[in-house]
Design a protein around this motif. Structure first.
Motif, mmCIF file in Angstrom:
data_model
loop_
_atom_site.group_PDB
_atom_site.id
_atom_site.type_symbol
_atom_site.label_atom_id
_atom_site.label_comp_id
_atom_site.label_asym_id
_atom_site.label_seq_id
_atom_site.Cartn_x
_atom_site.Cartn_y
_atom_site.Cartn_z
ATOM 1 N N UNK A 1 0.822 -1.210 0.000
ATOM 2 C CA UNK A 1 0.000 0.000 0.000
ATOM 3 C C UNK A 1 0.857 1.262 0.000
ATOM 4 N N UNK A 2 2.093 1.151 -0.435
ATOM 5 C CA UNK A 2 2.987 2.303 -0.441
ATOM 6 C C UNK A 2 3.491 2.617 0.962
ATOM 7 N N UNK A 3 3.631 3.898 1.266
ATOM 8 C CA UNK A 3 4.179 4.316 2.554
ATOM 9 C C UNK A 3 3.134 4.344 3.662
ATOM 10 N N UNK B 1 3.977 1.506 6.549
ATOM 11 C CA UNK B 1 5.156 1.848 7.337
ATOM 12 C C UNK B 1 4.967 3.113 8.176
ATOM 13 N N UNK B 2 4.321 4.125 7.600
ATOM 14 C CA UNK B 2 4.143 5.385 8.328
ATOM 15 C C UNK B 2 3.214 5.201 9.530
ATOM 16 N N UNK B 3 2.079 4.524 9.308
ATOM 17 C CA UNK B 3 1.138 4.330 10.415
ATOM 18 C C UNK B 3 1.751 3.457 11.502
ATOM 19 N N UNK B 4 2.463 2.414 11.103
ATOM 20 C CA UNK B 4 3.078 1.536 12.098
ATOM 21 C C UNK B 4 4.121 2.290 12.913
ATOM 22 N N UNK C 1 0.446 -3.919 11.945
ATOM 23 C CA UNK C 1 0.077 -2.931 10.926
ATOM 24 C C UNK C 1 1.050 -3.002 9.760
ATOM 25 N N UNK C 2 2.341 -3.144 10.070
ATOM 26 C CA UNK C 2 3.326 -3.279 8.996
ATOM 27 C C UNK C 2 3.073 -4.540 8.170
ATOM 28 N N UNK C 3 2.605 -5.608 8.838
ATOM 29 C CA UNK C 3 2.341 -6.856 8.126
ATOM 30 C C UNK C 3 1.156 -6.731 7.170
ATOM 31 N N UNK C 4 0.280 -5.756 7.388
ATOM 32 C CA UNK C 4 -0.830 -5.549 6.451
ATOM 33 C C UNK C 4 -0.312 -5.152 5.072
ATOM 34 N N UNK C 5 0.876 -4.556 5.031
ATOM 35 C CA UNK C 5 1.469 -4.181 3.753
ATOM 36 C C UNK C 5 2.322 -5.262 3.138
ATOM 37 N N UNK C 6 2.430 -6.414 3.805
ATOM 38 C CA UNK C 6 3.247 -7.518 3.299
ATOM 39 C C UNK C 6 2.387 -8.420 2.418
ATOM 40 N N UNK C 7 2.898 -8.757 1.244
ATOM 41 C CA UNK C 7 2.162 -9.647 0.356
ATOM 42 C C UNK C 7 3.141 -10.474 -0.469
#
Length: 256
Positions: free
Chosen positions: A9-11, A14-17, A64-70
């Motif tokens: 989801x881009x940055x 990482x930013x929210x986490x 939260x960071x793992x939500x961006x992992x795919x």
């Protein structure tokens, strides 16, 4: 081999986490400072509060960071009991470290002991959270990067405990929290860089739940906790108010 994306989801993730990690560090540092100027059950309660704040902040940053992992071409699911257990471990090991330094009469010895214990526990939380992932294939790790992530976790935990013992004042705590947030995120993404995925197209689709199903309860839980924390700090007595009054002279007798 599956193609890995660490920020699909881009940055945003990482930013929210990172912000969540900073909030957890801020609440934990403030709570620990209150604990160190308190005694008895009040000290214990503030240390418990700090343990929940830092443990929840680290775990939430990780998830939260793992939500961006795919991984390209597959759907990642999570084993709920293992995911919850990783949260319990995060809070528990952080509590061990904070209570070690909070009640020790020899902080020079307690600091490295608490830092190593807490750092190993944070690393265990991270890799248990990774073990909770379910996908058609297997995860492989670069052992050098794994040990590097463990070393960063120990360093970050020791720095957090040192800050809790030595940093005073709202501005100093506010300055220390972002630094701790960087250390926590560095540990996470170093551990994630150690991963490679070997996909097996013949494997049965895994069970579990998708990560986005955790978003609503996580958002509600974090929001409620931050609100409760703000109330706790708002009603906490000042440092001077928490001490008994000192009388410098004789008390005049009461007149009838």
């Amino acid at each position: 081999m599956g193609h890995i994306h660490h920020a699909v989801y881009g940055w945003a993730t990482p930013a929210i986490s990172y912000v969540v990690a900073c909030i957890g560090a801020l609440l934990a540092l403030r709570s620990t400072r209150w604990a160190l100027i308190s005694e008895g059950r009040t000290r214990r309660n503030w240390l418990i509060f700090a343990s929940f704040s830092l443990g929840l902040g680290i775990w939430s940053m990780h998830f939260i960071a793992m939500l961006g992992f795919s991984v390209s071409g597959v759907e990642i699911r999570y084993n709920v009991p293992l995911t919850v257990l990783s949260l319990i471990i995060a809070i528990g090991v952080v509590g061990v470290g904070l209570f070690t330094v909070g009640y020790s009469n020899r902080p020079l010895l307690a600091l490295p002991v608490g830092g190593v214990t807490t750092g190993l526990g944070v690393a265990a939380m991270h890799y248990m959270g990774m073990a909770a992932m379910r996908l058609p294939g297997s995860l492989m790790y670069d052992h050098v990067l794994v040990w590097a992530s463990v070393a960063i976790a120990i360093f970050a935990a020791t720095a957090a405990l040192w800050a809790a013992l030595n940093i005073r004042g709202t501005l100093a705590v506010a300055a220390a929290a972002p630094v701790m947030g960087v250390a926590v995120c560095a540990m996470h993404y170093t551990g994630m860089a150690a991963i490679s995925v070997n996909l097996d197209p013949n494997e049965t689709p895994p069970g579990g739940v998708v990560g986005l199903q955790f978003v609503f309860p996580l958002a509600v839980g974090l929001g409620t906790y931050v609100f409760a924390s703000a109330l706790a700090f708002a009603v906490a007595p000042s440092k001077n108010a928490s001490r008994p009054p000192v009388f410098t002279g004789p008390v005049a007798p009461l007149r009838r």
